[in-house]
Design a protein around this motif. Structure first.
Motif, PDB file in Angstrom:
ATOM      1  N   UNK A 160       5.598 -24.305  32.307  1.00 43.69           N
ATOM      2  CA  UNK A 160       4.734 -24.173  31.148  1.00 43.69           C
ATOM      3  C   UNK A 160       5.029 -25.235  30.111  1.00 43.69           C
ATOM      4  N   UNK A 161       4.504 -25.020  28.890  1.00 37.87           N
ATOM      5  CA  UNK A 161       4.740 -25.918  27.762  1.00 37.87           C
ATOM      6  C   UNK A 161       5.004 -25.096  26.512  1.00 37.87           C
ATOM      7  N   UNK A 162       5.894 -25.606  25.668  1.00 37.54           N
ATOM      8  CA  UNK A 162       6.156 -25.022  24.351  1.00 37.54           C
ATOM      9  C   UNK A 162       5.963 -26.088  23.280  1.00 37.54           C
ATOM     10  N   UNK A 163       5.457 -25.665  22.129  1.00 39.49           N
ATOM     11  CA  UNK A 163       5.519 -26.467  20.910  1.00 39.49           C
ATOM     12  C   UNK A 163       6.486 -25.753  19.995  1.00 39.49           C
ATOM     13  N   UNK A 164       7.608 -26.409  19.671  1.00 38.07           N
ATOM     14  CA  UNK A 164       8.716 -25.740  18.994  1.00 38.07           C
ATOM     15  C   UNK A 164       9.085 -26.448  17.699  1.00 38.07           C
ATOM     16  N   UNK A 165       9.687 -25.676  16.785  1.00 44.03           N
ATOM     17  CA  UNK A 165      10.322 -26.233  15.598  1.00 44.03           C
ATOM     18  C   UNK A 165      11.751 -25.717  15.542  1.00 44.03           C
ATOM     19  N   UNK A 166      12.685 -26.635  15.309  1.00 46.46           N
ATOM     20  CA  UNK A 166      14.107 -26.313  15.344  1.00 46.46           C
ATOM     21  C   UNK A 166      14.814 -27.088  14.241  1.00 46.46           C
ATOM     22  N   UNK A 167      15.908 -26.529  13.704  1.00 44.34           N
ATOM     23  CA  UNK A 167      16.652 -27.250  12.664  1.00 44.34           C
ATOM     24  C   UNK A 167      18.144 -27.316  12.963  1.00 44.34           C
ATOM     25  N   UNK A 168      18.525 -27.166  14.231  1.00 42.83           N
ATOM     26  CA  UNK A 168      19.933 -27.225  14.615  1.00 42.83           C
ATOM     27  C   UNK A 168      19.984 -27.587  16.093  1.00 42.83           C
ATOM     28  N   UNK A 169      20.788 -28.578  16.453  1.00 39.30           N
ATOM     29  CA  UNK A 169      20.773 -29.048  17.834  1.00 39.30           C
ATOM     30  C   UNK A 169      21.246 -27.983  18.819  1.00 39.30           C
ATOM     31  N   UNK A 170      21.955 -26.954  18.348  1.00 40.56           N
ATOM     32  CA  UNK A 170      22.395 -25.869  19.220  1.00 40.56           C
ATOM     33  C   UNK A 170      21.402 -24.717  19.255  1.00 40.56           C
ATOM     34  N   UNK A 171      20.339 -24.803  18.453  1.00 39.24           N
ATOM     35  CA  UNK A 171      19.364 -23.715  18.338  1.00 39.24           C
ATOM     36  C   UNK A 171      19.952 -22.491  17.654  1.00 39.24           C
ATOM     37  N   UNK A 172      21.136 -22.646  17.052  1.00 40.35           N
ATOM     38  CA  UNK A 172      21.801 -21.510  16.425  1.00 40.35           C
ATOM     39  C   UNK A 172      21.623 -21.504  14.916  1.00 40.35           C
ATOM     40  N   UNK A 173      20.854 -22.452  14.386  1.00 38.44           N
ATOM     41  CA  UNK A 173      20.666 -22.543  12.947  1.00 38.44           C
ATOM     42  C   UNK A 173      19.701 -21.500  12.426  1.00 38.44           C
ATOM     43  N   UNK A 174      19.279 -21.693  11.187  1.00 44.28           N
ATOM     44  CA  UNK A 174      18.412 -20.710  10.550  1.00 44.28           C
ATOM     45  C   UNK A 174      17.000 -20.740  11.066  1.00 44.28           C
ATOM     46  N   UNK A 175      16.622 -21.796  11.799  1.00 47.92           N
ATOM     47  CA  UNK A 175      15.243 -21.934  12.240  1.00 47.92           C
ATOM     48  C   UNK A 175      15.195 -22.394  13.684  1.00 47.92           C
ATOM     49  N   UNK A 176      14.619 -21.581  14.529  1.00 48.32           N
ATOM     50  CA  UNK A 176      14.348 -21.966  15.905  1.00 48.32           C
ATOM     51  C   UNK A 176      13.136 -21.167  16.355  1.00 48.32           C
ATOM     52  N   UNK A 177      11.977 -21.802  16.323  1.00 46.07           N
ATOM     53  CA  UNK A 177      10.725 -21.082  16.497  1.00 46.07           C
ATOM     54  C   UNK A 177       9.877 -21.746  17.571  1.00 46.07           C
ATOM     55  N   UNK A 178       9.406 -20.969  18.519  1.00 48.73           N
ATOM     56  CA  UNK A 178       8.398 -21.437  19.459  1.00 48.73           C
ATOM     57  C   UNK A 178       7.038 -21.124  18.837  1.00 48.73           C
ATOM     58  N   UNK A 179       6.325 -22.156  18.384  1.00 44.44           N
ATOM     59  CA  UNK A 179       5.081 -21.961  17.661  1.00 44.44           C
ATOM     60  C   UNK A 179       3.905 -21.693  18.588  1.00 44.44           C
ATOM     61  N   UNK A 180       3.886 -22.358  19.738  1.00 46.80           N
ATOM     62  CA  UNK A 180       2.826 -22.169  20.731  1.00 46.80           C
ATOM     63  C   UNK A 180       3.451 -22.258  22.110  1.00 46.80           C
ATOM     64  N   UNK A 181       3.011 -21.418  23.026  1.00 48.11           N
ATOM     65  CA  UNK A 181       3.494 -21.501  24.400  1.00 48.11           C
ATOM     66  C   UNK A 181       2.345 -21.250  25.358  1.00 48.11           C
TER      67      UNK A 181
END
Length: 218
Positions: free
Chosen positions: A120-141
């Motif tokens: 599949x495909x995801x459009x994502x927004x992230x603010x930490x290279x480990x995905x452990x930060x305050x923002x890790x969102x899959x906006x569209x999949x």
């Protein structure tokens, strides 16, 4: 006729056929966990991530983004990747300053996704290279349940604060996957990948193309 694999007649400073022996000096590695090796050969750009105890991390390669508007596109083939884990994400990167804040830079990604059972495909927004930060969102999949699996062409277009992501199975006819306002002006663009486990993966990219236009015309 037109072929998306044909090098442009007049290449700009962003186009890259990845035909050098080593990664071109126009690219930089984004590699906080020190897992990445990017090289070039006759197959194109090879992005190799070495095994590590780390369980989740984003890596990639990038270059400075041009002034808006712009359009960039490339080609992903997860079905042909060398995969040591049961899932992977790979695709286009749109980021803040990865040089000043490599571990916590805000970034968007249009990534192909592969698990043991699905594509599949995801459009994502992230603010930490480990995905452990305050923002890790899959906006569209989206799942590829239409009988067509990889390879796919991927494209991102940016103008006036709006980012549009598109998909194509032939590099000629495109369909919009997502469109949204983003909260920063892109400083850097390129490719990103993630391995949610300790294995290693090799991704291959045949080309990178770009134009300073928010539209895409052959």
């Amino acid at each position: 006729g037109y072929s998306p694999f044909t090098a442009p007649a007049t290449a700009n400073g962003y186009d890259d056929e990845f035909s050098d022996a080593a990664l071109s000096a126009s690219w930089s590695e984004w590699d906080v966990p020190n897992r990445l090796l990017a090289t070039e050969d006759t197959l194109g750009l090879n992005i190799d991530t070495s095994p590590s105890a780390a369980t989740f991390s984003w890596t990639g390669v990038f270059k400075d983004a041009p002034a808006s508007p712009w359009s960039m596109w490339s080609y992903v083939n997860l079905s042909a990747c060398v995969l040591d884990t049961n899932s992977n994400y790979f695709g286009l990167l749109i980021a803040q300053d990865l040089t000043a804040s490599p571990a916590v830079a805000d970034f968007y990604s249009l990534v192909a996704t592969r698990t043991a059972a699905a594509y599949g495909f995801d459009f994502r927004r992230t603010d930490d290279y480990t995905n452990a930060g305050g923002l890790s969102v899959c906006l569209v999949t989206v799942s590829l349940n239409d009988g067509k699996i990889f390879p796919y062409f991927v494209r991102a277009r940016y103008a006036n604060g709006v980012l549009s992501c598109d998909l194509s199975d032939d590099g000629i006819s495109w369909r919009q996957f997502s469109i949204s306002s983003i909260n920063f002006t892109p400083w850097m663009i390129g490719f990103t990948m993630i391995i949610p486990g300790p294995g290693s993966t090799v991704m291959r990219v045949p080309f990178f193309s770009m134009t300073n236009s928010g539209s895409f015309n052959q």
